[in-house]
Design a protein around this motif. Structure first.
Motif, mmCIF file in Angstrom:
data_model
loop_
_atom_site.group_PDB
_atom_site.id
_atom_site.type_symbol
_atom_site.label_atom_id
_atom_site.label_comp_id
_atom_site.label_asym_id
_atom_site.label_seq_id
_atom_site.Cartn_x
_atom_site.Cartn_y
_atom_site.Cartn_z
ATOM 1 N N SER A 41 0.826 -1.214 0.000
ATOM 2 C CA SER A 41 0.000 0.000 0.000
ATOM 3 C C SER A 41 0.858 1.261 0.000
ATOM 4 C CB SER A 41 -0.976 -0.020 1.183
ATOM 5 O OG SER A 41 -0.284 -0.262 2.383
ATOM 6 N N GLY A 42 2.178 1.089 -0.182
ATOM 7 C CA GLY A 42 3.023 2.251 -0.444
ATOM 8 C C GLY A 42 3.519 3.019 0.767
ATOM 9 N N HIS A 43 3.384 2.453 1.973
ATOM 10 C CA HIS A 43 3.875 3.170 3.155
ATOM 11 C C HIS A 43 5.395 3.204 3.216
ATOM 12 C CE1 HIS A 43 0.063 4.043 5.078
ATOM 13 N NE2 HIS A 43 -0.342 2.846 4.708
ATOM 14 N N ASP A 48 13.512 0.246 1.964
ATOM 15 C CA ASP A 48 13.443 1.040 3.210
ATOM 16 C C ASP A 48 13.445 0.098 4.408
ATOM 17 O OD1 ASP A 48 13.099 3.306 1.648
ATOM 18 O OD2 ASP A 48 10.907 3.252 1.794
ATOM 19 N N PHE A 49 12.620 -0.935 4.310
ATOM 20 C CA PHE A 49 12.483 -1.867 5.422
ATOM 21 C C PHE A 49 13.796 -2.598 5.693
ATOM 22 C CE2 PHE A 49 11.314 -6.127 7.102
ATOM 23 C CZ PHE A 49 10.755 -5.718 8.302
ATOM 24 N N THR A 79 11.115 -6.248 15.368
ATOM 25 C CA THR A 79 11.807 -5.050 15.858
ATOM 26 C C THR A 79 11.950 -4.024 14.732
ATOM 27 O OG1 THR A 79 13.058 -6.403 17.411
ATOM 28 C CG2 THR A 79 13.930 -4.204 16.956
ATOM 29 N N ALA A 80 12.344 -4.502 13.554
ATOM 30 C CA ALA A 80 12.501 -3.604 12.405
ATOM 31 C C ALA A 80 11.172 -2.937 12.054
ATOM 32 C CB ALA A 80 13.033 -4.386 11.205
ATOM 33 N N LEU A 81 10.116 -3.724 12.104
ATOM 34 C CA LEU A 81 8.775 -3.211 11.797
ATOM 35 C C LEU A 81 8.375 -2.121 12.796
ATOM 36 C CD1 LEU A 81 6.631 -3.758 9.692
ATOM 37 C CD2 LEU A 81 5.849 -5.708 11.044
ATOM 38 N N GLU A 82 8.596 -2.384 14.082
ATOM 39 C CA GLU A 82 8.282 -1.380 15.098
ATOM 40 C C GLU A 82 9.034 -0.079 14.839
ATOM 41 O OE1 GLU A 82 8.286 -4.827 18.519
ATOM 42 O OE2 GLU A 82 9.195 -2.905 19.029
ATOM 43 N N GLN A 83 10.320 -0.218 14.524
ATOM 44 C CA GLN A 83 11.151 0.974 14.349
ATOM 45 C C GLN A 83 10.743 1.784 13.121
ATOM 46 O OE1 GLN A 83 13.066 2.078 16.680
ATOM 47 N NE2 GLN A 83 12.656 0.224 17.869
ATOM 48 N N SER A 87 9.263 5.581 13.045
ATOM 49 C CA SER A 87 9.918 6.666 12.319
ATOM 50 C C SER A 87 8.976 7.275 11.276
ATOM 51 C CB SER A 87 11.210 6.179 11.669
ATOM 52 O OG SER A 87 10.922 5.545 10.447
ATOM 53 N N ARG A 88 8.039 6.465 10.765
ATOM 54 C CA ARG A 88 7.067 7.007 9.803
ATOM 55 C C ARG A 88 5.831 7.577 10.506
ATOM 56 N NH1 ARG A 88 9.086 5.355 4.514
ATOM 57 N NH2 ARG A 88 11.225 5.031 5.149
ATOM 58 N N GLU A 89 5.882 7.564 11.819
ATOM 59 C CA GLU A 89 4.773 8.079 12.642
ATOM 60 C C GLU A 89 3.447 7.364 12.368
ATOM 61 O OE1 GLU A 89 5.091 12.284 11.974
ATOM 62 O OE2 GLU A 89 6.636 12.492 13.511
#
Lengths: 112, 202
Positions: A41-43, A48-49, A79-83, A87-89
């Motif tokens: 969905s382009g987030h 980036d991930f 952990t990566a997902l949370e971060q 950062s993307r709020e």
């Protein structure tokens, strides 16, 4: 020759999960799927991930010498997902920690 | 950490299972992700994507030398023509095994892998041991995984990155020359396309 023979016949398949077993636990597939949906969905992009995933793996490898926890790839993934979400709020304040703590305190057998 | 010593990690807020559930639920409530979309994405990666896609390319490369040349010189163009698309294969390079040269693939930093050709990577590919050791001592690692190479075979280790994913084109096993495409593809295991095994014998 059937597919089964191919899968079982590989002499060099190190651990037994040879292609067909993608996730070792349901939560791992959800963690993967959440990231995949966010990318779709382009987030953010997989690239980036990846930056966050590398960071989480490095962090684990740094901790590992002190014998903290056994290797779990999908824990690094989460952990990566949370971060990246912070950062993307897309996650704000302490809402995530609050929810995780709440779920942890639920009695067993109570799941959504 | 909690004070009580609880053997069930599900009750720990640090557990990845708990954190994943919290994450998914929060994002669903915010309308950022959708459970049915997640279901179908997981379904696709579990069942539709897998090494059979790469195996068909390898089998065809064995049968058609022209196709093999094109695959080696410009895999991206071949994938476009074959309508093979998807995440994690923006740029693919095919590395050819031949007598005296053996190729093996790793991602030293994380887990980069050509998903659309091989599916998601196996657990060992993502493990710290494989990622660190196959670069340092490839011959020993391959041997431990059941692949003994001749002492004078050169081993080339390819480190995947966000820019480049690799597919190993294993040597065609002796005695398979007369086989059709599907029978050939059945000899091409996932591990042989990562380079930790040879193709199966017919």
């Amino acid at each position: 020759m059937t597919d089964i023979e191919v899968l079982d016949g590989s002499p060099a398949a190190p651990p037994r999960d040879n292609g067909e077993l993608v996730f070792e636990a349901p939560w791992q597939s959800r963690a993967f799927g959440v990231a995949a949906d966010l990318v779709d969905s382009g987030h953010f992009t997989w690239n980036d991930f990846r930056e966050y995933l590398i960071e989480a793996i490095v962090e684990w490898e740094t901790l590992e010498s002190s014998g903290q926890q056994s290797w779990d790839y999908y824990s690094c993934w989460v952990t990566a997902l949370e971060q990246i979400l912070k950062s993307r709020e897309l996650l704000e304040g302490d809402e995530f920690e609050t929810r995780a703590t709440h779920y942890a305190s639920r009695p067993h057998g109570h799941d959504h | 950490m909690t004070e009580t010593h609880d053997h069930s990690h599900e009750t720990n807020a640090d557990s990845s299972e708990i954190r994943t559930a919290a994450l998914e639920d929060l994002l669903v409530e915010k309308g950022i992700v959708d459970r049915s979309r997640i279901d179908s994405l997981v379904e696709r990666f579990e069942h539709d994507l897998g090494p059979m896609i790469g195996a068909r390319l390898v089998a065809r490369a064995w049968r058609e030398s022209d196709f093999q040349s094109r695959l080696i010189s410009d895999a991206d163009e071949v994938l476009r023509q074959e309508n093979i698309r998807g995440a994690e294969i923006e740029h693919v390079e095919v590395k050819v095994n031949e007598p005296g040269i053996h190729n093996v693939v790793v991602c030293t930093l994380c887990s980069c892998y050509p998903w659309a050709l091989l599916g998601l990577p196996p657990a060992w590919y993502k493990s710290p041991e494989y990622r660190a050791r196959v670069v340092r001592e490839p011959r020993k690692v391959l041997e431990e995984m059941g692949l003994s190479l001749e002492p004078d075979t050169e081993i080339r280790v390819w480190d995947s990155s966000s820019e480049t994913r690799f597919l190993v084109l294993p040597e065609q096993p002796a005695g398979s020359e007369g086989l059709g495409l599907e029978d050939l593809a059945a000899l091409v295991t996932r591990d042989s396309m990562i380079g930790v095994a040879k193709a199966l014998n017919p």
